[in-house]
Design a protein around this motif. Structure first.
Motif, PDB file in Angstrom:
ATOM      1  N   ASP A 119       0.814  -1.216   0.000  1.00 23.92           N
ATOM      2  CA  ASP A 119       0.000   0.000   0.000  1.00 23.92           C
ATOM      3  C   ASP A 119       0.846   1.264   0.000  1.00 23.92           C
ATOM      4  N   LEU A 120       2.124   1.160   0.300  1.00 24.84           N
ATOM      5  CA  LEU A 120       2.972   2.340   0.455  1.00 24.84           C
ATOM      6  C   LEU A 120       3.365   2.900  -0.903  1.00 24.84           C
ATOM      7  N   LYS A 121       3.303   4.215  -1.032  1.00 26.24           N
ATOM      8  CA  LYS A 121       3.595   4.906  -2.286  1.00 26.24           C
ATOM      9  C   LYS A 121       4.658   5.976  -2.056  1.00 26.24           C
ATOM     10  N   LEU A 122       5.262   6.422  -3.148  1.00 28.15           N
ATOM     11  CA  LEU A 122       6.155   7.578  -3.083  1.00 28.15           C
ATOM     12  C   LEU A 122       5.317   8.847  -2.990  1.00 28.15           C
ATOM     13  N   ASP A 123       5.851   9.867  -2.311  1.00 23.55           N
ATOM     14  CA  ASP A 123       5.121  11.112  -2.175  1.00 23.55           C
ATOM     15  C   ASP A 123       6.104  12.258  -2.073  1.00 23.55           C
ATOM     16  N   SER A 124       5.639  13.454  -2.476  1.00 21.97           N
ATOM     17  CA  SER A 124       6.507  14.617  -2.559  1.00 21.97           C
ATOM     18  C   SER A 124       6.815  15.247  -1.208  1.00 21.97           C
ATOM     19  N   THR A 125       6.209  14.747  -0.109  1.00 25.67           N
ATOM     20  CA  THR A 125       6.491  15.343   1.189  1.00 25.67           C
ATOM     21  C   THR A 125       7.803  14.835   1.796  1.00 25.67           C
ATOM     22  N   THR A 126       8.445  13.887   1.131  1.00 24.92           N
ATOM     23  CA  THR A 126       9.831  13.528   1.454  1.00 24.92           C
ATOM     24  C   THR A 126      10.608  13.503   0.145  1.00 24.92           C
ATOM     25  N   VAL A 127      11.895  13.830   0.192  1.00 24.02           N
ATOM     26  CA  VAL A 127      12.668  13.952  -1.048  1.00 24.02           C
ATOM     27  C   VAL A 127      13.835  12.979  -1.121  1.00 24.02           C
ATOM     28  N   THR A 128      14.166  12.299  -0.038  1.00 27.94           N
ATOM     29  CA  THR A 128      15.322  11.399  -0.051  1.00 27.94           C
ATOM     30  C   THR A 128      14.931   9.934  -0.051  1.00 27.94           C
ATOM     31  N   VAL A 129      13.645   9.637   0.096  1.00 28.27           N
ATOM     32  CA  VAL A 129      13.203   8.243   0.141  1.00 28.27           C
ATOM     33  C   VAL A 129      13.195   7.662  -1.268  1.00 28.27           C
ATOM     34  N   VAL A 130      13.793   6.484  -1.436  1.00 25.83           N
ATOM     35  CA  VAL A 130      13.879   5.867  -2.762  1.00 25.83           C
ATOM     36  C   VAL A 130      12.853   4.768  -2.940  1.00 25.83           C
ATOM     37  N   GLU A 131      12.141   4.396  -1.885  1.00 26.84           N
ATOM     38  CA  GLU A 131      11.062   3.417  -1.998  1.00 26.84           C
ATOM     39  C   GLU A 131       9.814   3.975  -1.353  1.00 26.84           C
ATOM     40  N   GLY A 132       8.662   3.436  -1.765  1.00 22.13           N
ATOM     41  CA  GLY A 132       7.413   3.960  -1.255  1.00 22.13           C
ATOM     42  C   GLY A 132       7.293   3.810   0.253  1.00 22.13           C
ATOM     43  N   ASP A 133       6.833   4.879   0.912  1.00 21.25           N
ATOM     44  CA  ASP A 133       6.613   4.811   2.360  1.00 21.25           C
ATOM     45  C   ASP A 133       5.390   5.626   2.793  1.00 21.25           C
ATOM     46  N   TYR A 134       4.632   6.164   1.814  1.00 19.75           N
ATOM     47  CA  TYR A 134       3.500   7.049   2.132  1.00 19.75           C
ATOM     48  C   TYR A 134       2.193   6.262   2.084  1.00 19.75           C
ATOM     49  N   PHE A 135       1.338   6.519   3.077  1.00 20.75           N
ATOM     50  CA  PHE A 135       0.025   5.873   3.137  1.00 20.75           C
ATOM     51  C   PHE A 135      -1.010   6.911   3.534  1.00 20.75           C
ATOM     52  N   GLN A 136      -2.151   6.902   2.837  1.00 16.74           N
ATOM     53  CA  GLN A 136      -3.255   7.787   3.196  1.00 16.74           C
ATOM     54  C   GLN A 136      -4.442   6.964   3.651  1.00 16.74           C
ATOM     55  N   ILE A 137      -5.016   7.367   4.762  1.00 13.33           N
ATOM     56  CA  ILE A 137      -6.200   6.684   5.283  1.00 13.33           C
ATOM     57  C   ILE A 137      -7.371   6.943   4.348  1.00 13.33           C
ATOM     58  N   PRO A 138      -8.068   5.912   3.892  1.00 14.26           N
ATOM     59  CA  PRO A 138      -9.245   6.140   3.039  1.00 14.26           C
ATOM     60  C   PRO A 138     -10.273   7.009   3.772  1.00 14.26           C
ATOM     61  N   PHE A 139     -10.929   7.897   3.033  1.00 16.52           N
ATOM     62  CA  PHE A 139     -11.877   8.824   3.650  1.00 16.52           C
ATOM     63  C   PHE A 139     -13.022   8.086   4.345  1.00 16.52           C
ATOM     64  N   GLY A 140     -13.459   7.004   3.742  1.00 20.02           N
ATOM     65  CA  GLY A 140     -14.565   6.260   4.340  1.00 20.02           C
ATOM     66  C   GLY A 140     -14.210   5.558   5.630  1.00 20.02           C
ATOM     67  N   GLU A 141     -12.932   5.494   5.962  1.00 20.53           N
ATOM     68  CA  GLU A 141     -12.494   4.830   7.192  1.00 20.53           C
ATOM     69  C   GLU A 141     -12.059   5.832   8.253  1.00 20.53           C
ATOM     70  N   PHE A 142     -12.364   7.108   8.032  1.00 20.87           N
ATOM     71  CA  PHE A 142     -12.017   8.141   9.004  1.00 20.87           C
ATOM     72  C   PHE A 142     -13.308   8.630   9.629  1.00 20.87           C
ATOM     73  N   ARG A 143     -13.639   8.110  10.796  1.00 23.79           N
ATOM     74  CA  ARG A 143     -14.889   8.439  11.473  1.00 23.79           C
ATOM     75  C   ARG A 143     -14.724   8.071  12.949  1.00 23.79           C
ATOM     76  N   GLU A 144     -15.713   8.418  13.721  1.00 30.21           N
ATOM     77  CA  GLU A 144     -15.657   8.104  15.139  1.00 30.21           C
ATOM     78  C   GLU A 144     -16.160   6.682  15.398  1.00 30.21           C
ATOM     79  N   PHE A 145     -15.419   5.955  16.219  1.00 28.16           N
ATOM     80  CA  PHE A 145     -15.829   4.619  16.623  1.00 28.16           C
ATOM     81  C   PHE A 145     -16.488   4.741  18.002  1.00 28.16           C
ATOM     82  N   ARG A 146     -17.776   4.496  18.080  1.00 23.71           N
ATOM     83  CA  ARG A 146     -18.480   4.596  19.349  1.00 23.71           C
ATOM     84  C   ARG A 146     -19.265   3.316  19.607  1.00 23.71           C
ATOM     85  N   SER A 147     -19.478   3.038  20.874  1.00 25.17           N
ATOM     86  CA  SER A 147     -20.317   1.909  21.240  1.00 25.17           C
ATOM     87  C   SER A 147     -21.761   2.235  20.886  1.00 25.17           C
TER      88      SER A 147
END
Length: 357
Positions: free
Chosen positions: A140-168
């Protein structure tokens, strides 16, 4: 360290729908077609070098000119590819939001302070609500412009549908911990990886101070109401410890996404007429005939009621009936054809016969 429940105001906010159709525009702004919502990113400056730690706590502050306050919808962060457990290509991430407005610990604290703090929510999940949790595979890890020295993918973004509050079931605290209060208010978050061997990529603070806004690489709102990411602290283990000595200032590296209504699109104005005319006939004739760009290639066979102001170069061919049933073409030479096709003049007798016919 001591902990005490804050009496900060807890403004309620309706929970957003997370059934989304996601489209990436230029790899930055994300448009939710189902609700006309845009997810704007706060992108940190490209990091020349990073360090690793198991988790990070930091706050997000709204603009003083923002009367509503942003709702956080996702984090994009960097994972140390060497932090995956041996023989396992997956790790788990967790995101927790503080139940109260403001910072996660007394902002006046000093490094290595021995005296108890007025409040400190580090290391106590009672004061936090989980807003996202999931699995990260190495693939799942990708290259991204927020780092400039990494030569292999290390970026991951949480899917929007999985960002919510977990409540009982039935639980309702009246607080949306993904929402940052308006008018310069702040909300704190805790990001961590499981197991402890897994690590985030962070940036050393340099000259930045704790809870100071870190420089961003643009994006966000163009009207100057974008929120700020504040300098936070890295943790060394999971779950986060309640010992202040186990924290050190760290700068988040990656992207923070927040919701904004998408701007309406103005109707497009064509700078040139369409390339093809319409093929559908109108119900009524036009009030005026269309103008021809030049004379037609053939003379007209219909007599005009008014003489032309621009006579044609070729005489009009006029055909009239005669009683004999023959048609004579006026304006032609008085001649006939022999059997061999050559033209000869008619005799006077033949002309009188024709005229008397």
């Amino acid at each position: 360290s001591s902990s005490s429940t804050s009496s900060s105001s807890t403004s309620s906010s309706s929970t957003s729908s997370f059934t989304r159709s996601i489209i990436y525009a230029n790899g930055q702004i994300v448009v939710d077609n189902s609700t006309s919502t845009c997810h704007l990113p706060l992108r940190t400056l490209p990091a020349q070098s990073t360090t690793s730690s198991n988790g990070i706590l930091f706050s997000i502050r709204s603009s003083p000119d923002d009367p509503i306050g942003p709702t956080i919808t996702s984090f994009g962060f960097h994972v140390d590819p060497n932090g995956f457990p041996r023989g396992n290509d997956t790790v788990r991430y967790e995101v927790h939001g503080l139940n109260y407005e403001g910072y996660y610990a007394d902002p006046t604290r000093q490094e290595f302070q021995l005296e108890p703090l007025s409040y400190d929510y580090r290391g106590d999940f009672v004061h936090w609500t989980k807003v996202s949790s999931g699995i990260i595979a190495r693939s799942d890890l990708k290259l991204d412009s927020t780092t400039v020295t990494v030569v292999e993918g290390d970026y991951f973004q949480i899917p929007f549908g999985e960002f919510r509050e977990f409540r009982s079931e039935g639980e309702d605290t009246g607080v949306d911990v993904t929402r940052v209060p308006p008018g310069g208010g702040s909300r704190s978050f805790y990001l961590t990886l499981v197991p402890t061997i897994a690590a985030f990529q962070y940036r050393e603070p340099g000259e930045w101070k704790l809870n100071e806004a870190i420089p961003l690489a643009g994006d966000g709102d163009d009207d100057g109401t974008a929120p700020s990411i504040l300098l936070g602290e890295g943790t060394v283990e999971y779950p986060f410890p309640d010992t202040p000595f186990l924290y050190a200032p760290k700068a988040f590296v990656g992207r923070v996404f927040y919701e904004r209504p998408c701007p309406s699109h103005a109707p497009s104005a064509s700078s040139a007429p369409s390339g093809r005319p319409t093929t559908t006939s109108s119900e009524r004739p036009s009030g005026r005939p269309s103008g021809s760009s030049g004379p037609s290639g053939m003379p007209s066979r219909v007599l005009s009621a008014v003489p032309s102001g621009n006579p044609s170069e070729t005489p009009t061919e006029l055909v009239v009936p005669v009683s004999s049933g023959l048609n004579l073409a006026l304006g032609l030479g008085e001649c006939e054809e022999e059997n061999d096709g050559e033209e000869v003049e008619l005799s006077e007798a033949e002309m009188r016969a024709v005229e008397g016919a």
